[in-house]
Design a protein around this motif. Sequence first.
Motif, PDB file in Angstrom:
ATOM      1  N   ASN A  19      42.240  38.054  36.616  1.00  0.00           N
ATOM      2  CA  ASN A  19      42.153  36.687  36.085  1.00  0.00           C
ATOM      3  C   ASN A  19      43.352  35.914  37.124  1.00  0.00           C
ATOM      4  O   ASN A  19      43.124  34.757  37.286  1.00  0.00           O
ATOM      5  N   VAL A  20      44.437  36.636  37.411  1.00  0.00           N
ATOM      6  CA  VAL A  20      45.423  35.731  37.758  1.00  0.00           C
ATOM      7  C   VAL A  20      46.076  36.270  39.029  1.00  0.00           C
ATOM      8  O   VAL A  20      47.323  36.032  39.553  1.00  0.00           O
ATOM      9  N   ASP A  21      45.511  37.193  39.881  1.00  0.00           N
ATOM     10  CA  ASP A  21      45.935  37.773  40.940  1.00  0.00           C
ATOM     11  C   ASP A  21      45.024  37.591  42.053  1.00  0.00           C
ATOM     12  O   ASP A  21      43.936  37.001  41.999  1.00  0.00           O
ATOM     13  N   ARG A  22      45.075  38.434  43.051  1.00  0.00           N
ATOM     14  CA  ARG A  22      44.140  38.299  44.060  1.00  0.00           C
ATOM     15  C   ARG A  22      42.738  37.882  44.098  1.00  0.00           C
ATOM     16  O   ARG A  22      42.322  36.867  44.820  1.00  0.00           O
ATOM     17  N   GLN A  23      42.012  38.231  42.974  1.00  0.00           N
ATOM     18  CA  GLN A  23      40.539  37.843  42.795  1.00  0.00           C
ATOM     19  C   GLN A  23      40.500  36.450  42.173  1.00  0.00           C
ATOM     20  O   GLN A  23      39.550  35.754  42.396  1.00  0.00           O
ATOM     21  N   PHE A  24      41.401  36.230  41.119  1.00  0.00           N
ATOM     22  CA  PHE A  24      41.154  34.872  40.597  1.00  0.00           C
ATOM     23  C   PHE A  24      39.925  34.654  39.922  1.00  0.00           C
ATOM     24  O   PHE A  24      39.248  33.773  40.249  1.00  0.00           O
ATOM     25  N   GLN A  25      39.409  35.643  39.177  1.00  0.00           N
ATOM     26  CA  GLN A  25      38.293  35.459  38.573  1.00  0.00           C
ATOM     27  C   GLN A  25      38.241  35.324  36.742  1.00  0.00           C
ATOM     28  O   GLN A  25      38.889  36.062  36.362  1.00  0.00           O
ATOM     29  N   LEU A  26      37.289  34.563  36.559  1.00  0.00           N
ATOM     30  CA  LEU A  26      37.622  34.452  35.116  1.00  0.00           C
ATOM     31  C   LEU A  26      35.944  34.340  34.542  1.00  0.00           C
ATOM     32  O   LEU A  26      35.260  33.373  34.844  1.00  0.00           O
ATOM     33  N   VAL A  27      35.602  35.592  33.970  1.00  0.00           N
ATOM     34  CA  VAL A  27      34.401  35.549  33.417  1.00  0.00           C
ATOM     35  C   VAL A  27      34.081  35.212  32.318  1.00  0.00           C
ATOM     36  O   VAL A  27      35.091  35.522  31.157  1.00  0.00           O
ATOM     37  N   ILE A  28      33.017  34.533  31.734  1.00  0.00           N
ATOM     38  CA  ILE A  28      33.043  33.995  30.291  1.00  0.00           C
ATOM     39  C   ILE A  28      32.289  34.941  29.598  1.00  0.00           C
ATOM     40  O   ILE A  28      31.353  35.889  30.062  1.00  0.00           O
ATOM     41  N   PRO A  29      32.693  35.213  28.616  1.00  0.00           N
ATOM     42  CA  PRO A  29      32.147  36.388  27.522  1.00  0.00           C
ATOM     43  C   PRO A  29      30.904  36.192  27.291  1.00  0.00           C
ATOM     44  O   PRO A  29      30.448  35.030  27.006  1.00  0.00           O
ATOM     45  N   ARG A  30      29.927  37.055  27.276  1.00  0.00           N
ATOM     46  CA  ARG A  30      28.325  36.869  26.962  1.00  0.00           C
ATOM     47  C   ARG A  30      28.165  36.214  25.776  1.00  0.00           C
ATOM     48  O   ARG A  30      27.232  35.725  25.576  1.00  0.00           O
ATOM     49  N   SER A  31      28.882  36.609  24.649  1.00  0.00           N
ATOM     50  CA  SER A  31      28.759  36.031  23.294  1.00  0.00           C
ATOM     51  C   SER A  31      28.738  34.274  23.301  1.00  0.00           C
ATOM     52  O   SER A  31      28.111  33.840  22.527  1.00  0.00           O
ATOM     53  N   PHE A  32      29.317  33.841  24.536  1.00  0.00           N
ATOM     54  CA  PHE A  32      29.345  32.576  24.504  1.00  0.00           C
ATOM     55  C   PHE A  32      28.360  31.801  25.610  1.00  0.00           C
ATOM     56  O   PHE A  32      28.121  30.507  25.443  1.00  0.00           O
ATOM     57  N   TYR A  33      27.505  32.655  26.196  1.00  0.00           N
ATOM     58  CA  TYR A  33      26.539  32.205  26.956  1.00  0.00           C
ATOM     59  C   TYR A  33      25.329  31.185  26.104  1.00  0.00           C
ATOM     60  O   TYR A  33      25.043  30.342  26.894  1.00  0.00           O
ATOM     61  N   VAL A  53      39.377  20.383  38.052  1.00  0.00           N
ATOM     62  CA  VAL A  53      37.845  20.317  38.316  1.00  0.00           C
ATOM     63  C   VAL A  53      37.409  21.810  39.030  1.00  0.00           C
ATOM     64  O   VAL A  53      37.828  22.169  39.929  1.00  0.00           O
ATOM     65  N   VAL A  54      36.524  22.390  38.339  1.00  0.00           N
ATOM     66  CA  VAL A  54      35.920  23.543  38.722  1.00  0.00           C
ATOM     67  C   VAL A  54      34.490  23.695  38.803  1.00  0.00           C
ATOM     68  O   VAL A  54      34.008  22.859  38.343  1.00  0.00           O
ATOM     69  N   SER A  55      33.965  24.806  39.237  1.00  0.00           N
ATOM     70  CA  SER A  55      32.401  24.709  39.103  1.00  0.00           C
ATOM     71  C   SER A  55      32.213  25.965  37.983  1.00  0.00           C
ATOM     72  O   SER A  55      32.793  26.733  38.025  1.00  0.00           O
ATOM     73  N   ASP A  66      34.312  29.014  39.134  1.00  0.00           N
ATOM     74  CA  ASP A  66      34.613  29.254  40.625  1.00  0.00           C
ATOM     75  C   ASP A  66      35.889  29.667  40.930  1.00  0.00           C
ATOM     76  O   ASP A  66      36.972  29.709  40.365  1.00  0.00           O
ATOM     77  N   GLY A  67      36.194  29.594  42.387  1.00  0.00           N
ATOM     78  CA  GLY A  67      37.381  30.196  42.915  1.00  0.00           C
ATOM     79  C   GLY A  67      38.376  29.069  42.683  1.00  0.00           C
ATOM     80  O   GLY A  67      39.766  29.345  42.896  1.00  0.00           O
ATOM     81  N   ARG A  68      38.172  27.664  42.342  1.00  0.00           N
ATOM     82  CA  ARG A  68      39.139  26.780  41.812  1.00  0.00           C
ATOM     83  C   ARG A  68      39.839  27.244  40.628  1.00  0.00           C
ATOM     84  O   ARG A  68      40.791  26.303  40.349  1.00  0.00           O
ATOM     85  N   TRP A  69      39.283  28.037  39.967  1.00  0.00           N
ATOM     86  CA  TRP A  69      40.050  28.596  38.600  1.00  0.00           C
ATOM     87  C   TRP A  69      41.385  29.100  39.161  1.00  0.00           C
ATOM     88  O   TRP A  69      42.501  28.831  38.558  1.00  0.00           O
ATOM     89  N   ARG A  70      41.691  29.358  40.528  1.00  0.00           N
ATOM     90  CA  ARG A  70      42.913  30.017  40.990  1.00  0.00           C
ATOM     91  C   ARG A  70      44.073  28.743  40.675  1.00  0.00           C
ATOM     92  O   ARG A  70      44.994  29.108  40.588  1.00  0.00           O
ATOM     93  N   ASP A  71      43.592  27.704  41.173  1.00  0.00           N
ATOM     94  CA  ASP A  71      44.515  26.293  41.093  1.00  0.00           C
ATOM     95  C   ASP A  71      45.013  26.161  39.741  1.00  0.00           C
ATOM     96  O   ASP A  71      46.300  26.050  39.679  1.00  0.00           O
ATOM     97  N   PHE A  72      44.119  26.280  38.770  1.00  0.00           N
ATOM     98  CA  PHE A  72      44.517  26.263  37.291  1.00  0.00           C
ATOM     99  C   PHE A  72      45.622  27.346  37.119  1.00  0.00           C
ATOM    100  O   PHE A  72      46.784  27.092  36.614  1.00  0.00           O
TER     101      PHE A  72
END
Length: 128
Positions: A19-33, A53-55, A66-72
Motif C-alpha cells: 500500500n505504501v511502497d513501490r507498488q502503491f496499491q490499495l485493494v478494496i475488501p470484497r465485503s465492501f463490493y 482525485v483517483v479512479s 488506481d496509481g494516483r493513490w500513491r499521491d495520497f
Amino acid sequence: MTEPLSGNPYFACILTRANVDRQFQLVIPRSFYPELPAATVPAALSCGNKTWVVSYLGDREQRRFDGRWRDFAVDHRLKVGDACVFELMHGGGSLNFKVQILDGSVPSSPVAAASDDGSSSDFPITID
C-alpha cells in the motif's frame, strides 16, 4: 485526530508494504463490493481540507484505487502499520470517501508509552 463516523458505509485497512511502497496499491475488501459499482469511475479521497482525485477500478477481479493513490499515501507519509478508514459519503456524481488516518506507531518500550497519569502499555486501549 479522528472524528466519529456519520453512519455511512465504510471499510478500514491496516497498511502493508504493497500500500505504501513501490507498488502503491490499495485493494478494496470484497465485503465492501456491494456498496460500489462494478465499473471504473472517478473517486475523491478527502482528508482534512484537501481532496485527492483517483479512479476506482471496479471492473477488475480485485477492485482498487488506481496509481494516483500513491499521491495520497506520499502526501500523508503513510507507513506500514498505519490504518485508514474510508467512509463512503453520499452525493455527487463520483465516489466520495472521507478518509481518516490512524498512526500505527508502536512505542519502542513501555517506559516510552507511560503518560503523566501513570498509565502504560500494561493497560491496553480497547476500541469498541
